[in-house]
Enzyme design. Structure first.
Site, PDB file in Angstrom:
ATOM      1  N   SER A  47      -6.529 -10.505  12.268  1.00 51.32           N
ATOM      2  CA  SER A  47      -5.340 -10.906  13.016  1.00 51.32           C
ATOM      3  C   SER A  47      -5.607 -10.752  14.496  1.00 51.32           C
ATOM      4  O   SER A  47      -6.448  -9.943  14.908  1.00 51.32           O
ATOM      5  CB  SER A  47      -4.146 -10.021  12.611  1.00 51.32           C
ATOM      6  OG  SER A  47      -3.077 -10.156  13.525  1.00 51.32           O
ATOM      7  N   TYR A  51      -1.837  -0.246  12.505  1.00 47.34           N
ATOM      8  CA  TYR A  51      -2.092  -1.593  11.984  1.00 47.34           C
ATOM      9  C   TYR A  51      -3.120  -2.315  12.854  1.00 47.34           C
ATOM     10  O   TYR A  51      -4.086  -2.910  12.337  1.00 47.34           O
ATOM     11  CB  TYR A  51      -0.792  -2.394  11.937  1.00 47.34           C
ATOM     12  CG  TYR A  51      -0.975  -3.840  11.533  1.00 47.34           C
ATOM     13  CD1 TYR A  51      -1.293  -4.175  10.218  1.00 47.34           C
ATOM     14  CD2 TYR A  51      -0.831  -4.873  12.458  1.00 47.34           C
ATOM     15  CE1 TYR A  51      -1.462  -5.498   9.838  1.00 47.34           C
ATOM     16  CE2 TYR A  51      -1.002  -6.194  12.089  1.00 47.34           C
ATOM     17  CZ  TYR A  51      -1.312  -6.513  10.781  1.00 47.34           C
ATOM     18  OH  TYR A  51      -1.494  -7.824  10.409  1.00 47.34           O
ATOM     19  N   GLY A  65      -5.222  -9.571  -3.070  1.00 48.03           N
ATOM     20  CA  GLY A  65      -3.833  -9.805  -2.670  1.00 48.03           C
ATOM     21  C   GLY A  65      -3.404 -11.220  -2.994  1.00 48.03           C
ATOM     22  O   GLY A  65      -2.796 -11.910  -2.173  1.00 48.03           O
ATOM     23  N   ALA A  66      -3.704 -11.661  -4.231  1.00 48.59           N
ATOM     24  CA  ALA A  66      -3.604 -13.082  -4.566  1.00 48.59           C
ATOM     25  C   ALA A  66      -2.315 -13.488  -5.252  1.00 48.59           C
ATOM     26  O   ALA A  66      -2.148 -14.659  -5.582  1.00 48.59           O
ATOM     27  CB  ALA A  66      -4.788 -13.462  -5.460  1.00 48.59           C
ATOM     28  N   ASN A  67      -1.400 -12.557  -5.477  1.00 45.74           N
ATOM     29  CA  ASN A  67      -0.199 -12.914  -6.232  1.00 45.74           C
ATOM     30  C   ASN A  67       0.968 -13.352  -5.353  1.00 45.74           C
ATOM     31  O   ASN A  67       2.014 -13.746  -5.853  1.00 45.74           O
ATOM     32  CB  ASN A  67       0.248 -11.748  -7.127  1.00 45.74           C
ATOM     33  CG  ASN A  67       0.644 -10.521  -6.335  1.00 45.74           C
ATOM     34  OD1 ASN A  67      -0.217  -9.745  -5.954  1.00 45.74           O
ATOM     35  ND2 ASN A  67       1.931 -10.337  -6.082  1.00 45.74           N
ATOM     36  N   THR A  68       0.783 -13.305  -4.030  1.00 43.76           N
ATOM     37  CA  THR A  68       1.873 -13.684  -3.136  1.00 43.76           C
ATOM     38  C   THR A  68       1.301 -14.129  -1.795  1.00 43.76           C
ATOM     39  O   THR A  68       0.119 -13.923  -1.500  1.00 43.76           O
ATOM     40  CB  THR A  68       2.842 -12.498  -2.931  1.00 43.76           C
ATOM     41  OG1 THR A  68       3.993 -12.934  -2.189  1.00 43.76           O
ATOM     42  CG2 THR A  68       2.173 -11.360  -2.168  1.00 43.76           C
ATOM     43  N   GLY A  69       2.146 -14.764  -0.981  1.00 48.20           N
ATOM     44  CA  GLY A  69       1.784 -15.085   0.392  1.00 48.20           C
ATOM     45  C   GLY A  69       0.556 -15.963   0.541  1.00 48.20           C
ATOM     46  O   GLY A  69       0.310 -16.884  -0.239  1.00 48.20           O
ATOM     47  N   ILE A  70      -0.254 -15.661   1.558  1.00 50.85           N
ATOM     48  CA  ILE A  70      -1.441 -16.451   1.869  1.00 50.85           C
ATOM     49  C   ILE A  70      -2.409 -16.479   0.696  1.00 50.85           C
ATOM     50  O   ILE A  70      -2.943 -17.528   0.330  1.00 50.85           O
ATOM     51  CB  ILE A  70      -2.136 -15.886   3.121  1.00 50.85           C
ATOM     52  CG1 ILE A  70      -1.252 -16.089   4.356  1.00 50.85           C
ATOM     53  CG2 ILE A  70      -3.498 -16.543   3.335  1.00 50.85           C
ATOM     54  CD1 ILE A  70      -1.770 -15.376   5.600  1.00 50.85           C
ATOM     55  N   GLY A  71      -2.637 -15.318   0.080  1.00 51.04           N
ATOM     56  CA  GLY A  71      -3.584 -15.243  -1.023  1.00 51.04           C
ATOM     57  C   GLY A  71      -3.226 -16.173  -2.165  1.00 51.04           C
ATOM     58  O   GLY A  71      -4.090 -16.857  -2.728  1.00 51.04           O
TER      59      GLY A  71
END
Length: 325
Positions: A178, A203, A49-55
């Site tokens: 989380s 979730y 998940g590295a293309n946005t946000g925290i990643g």
């Protein structure tokens, strides 16, 4: 008494002061930046998940520290855009985009196969990708999407990479969880939420599953030089909220973003606890822990249930066909 000319300037100055103070306070309560300046030269890292946000922010930081980073993403166009931005900023050409759709076990296995053909070491695995409060949809294998992506996908990915991680020890696995796990329950009779699906409940279950996975894996890795810890990044404004109903409307997004701006971290701040868990020397021998606010924190009673952890591991093995393919 203020003159009629001076009054507007006074109010303007007061408004600037209030806004500036709010920004400073928000920055303070969202936590410090990770201040350790150590390099990660020649260390090989996978971030899902590295293309946005925290990643994306984790990759940006590691690239500046001279790590070799594999961005494991579903969307190759967005991944390449993020990679180009990071390479130009960091001047580190050793940042790569590789296809990995965590909702497809075939994609995960293909990713691992390609990775092992290209690299013989792996020093850090960051299981960051996640999905939250989506409609009732399923992975390619028929697993409820939140459980399938957040837990089962990373379970399979991690286990397929364990041999390389062991051969690269000391190495670290970081599972992004989380505090929502504290609201979670493992539905022993309806793990896949086939009978009764509520997005928030599903979730929370998936985030609890991540903590249980972390603790059980830590036991199995005892003595190997590979540590595994879960981390709570805080409440962060990222694209993970895209499935929430209120975000489906422009006005809804505007009002939520406006009223939660002060309380939600920007992605760069959400990345800091993850970076701490990746690199800090104080965690060299720490494994099976839950990290929040850069310290070992308590988990829910359910997350400490060893019997449920063992049961979930066996189910996860079966659902991912870990020992059959």
């Amino acid at each position: 008494m203020f003159s009629s000319i001076a009054k507007p300037y006074y109010y303007y100055s007061a408004a600037i002061t209030v806004v500036g103070g709010a920004y400073l306070l928000k920055d303070y309560i969202s936590g410090d930046f990770y201040k350790n300046t150590e390099k990660m030269t020649d260390k090989i890292v996978i971030v899902t998940g590295a293309n946005t946000g925290i990643g994306k922010e984790v990759v940006r930081d590691l690239a500046k520290r001279e790590a070799k980073v594999i961005m494991a993403c579903k969307d190759m166009d967005r991944c390449e855009n993020a990679r180009t931005e990071i390479v130009l900023e960091s001047m580190n050409k050793y940042v790569y985009c590789r296809k990995c759709d965590l909702a497809s076990q075939t994609s995960i296995r293909n990713f691992v196969k390609q990775f092992k053909e290209e690299h013989d070491k792996l020093h850090v695995l960051v299981n960051n990708a996640g999905i939250m409060r989506c409609p009732k949809i399923y992975t390619e294998e028929g697993i409820e999407m939140q459980l399938g992506v957040n837990h089962m996908g990373h379970f399979l990915l991690t286990n397929l990479l364990l041999d390389t991680l062991k051969n690269s020890a000391p190495s670290r696995i970081i599972n992004v969880s989380s505090n929502a796990h504290k609201r979670g329950k493992i539905k022993l009779k309806d793990l896949n939420n086939d009978k009764d699906y509520e997005p928030g409940e599903a979730y929370a279950q998936s985030k609890l599953a991540i903590v249980l996975f972390t603790k059980e894996l830590a036991k199995k890795l005892n003595g190997t030089g590979v540590t595994v810890n879960a981390v709570h990044p805080g409440i962060v404004r990222t694209e993970i909220t895209r499935y929430m109903k209120i975000y489906q409307h422009v006005l809804g997004r505007f009002f939520v973003n406006t009223f939660t701006w002060f309380f939600m971290k920007p992605p760069i701040k959400g990345a800091q606890p993850v970076l701490f868990t990746i690199m800090d020397p104080s965690l060299n021998d720490v494994t099976g822990a839950y990290i929040a606010d850069n310290k070992i924190s308590n988990v829910s009673d359910e997350a400490n249930n060893q019997e449920i952890a063992k049961w979930l591991w066996l189910v996860s093995e079966k659902w991912t066909k870990l020992n059959y393919v």
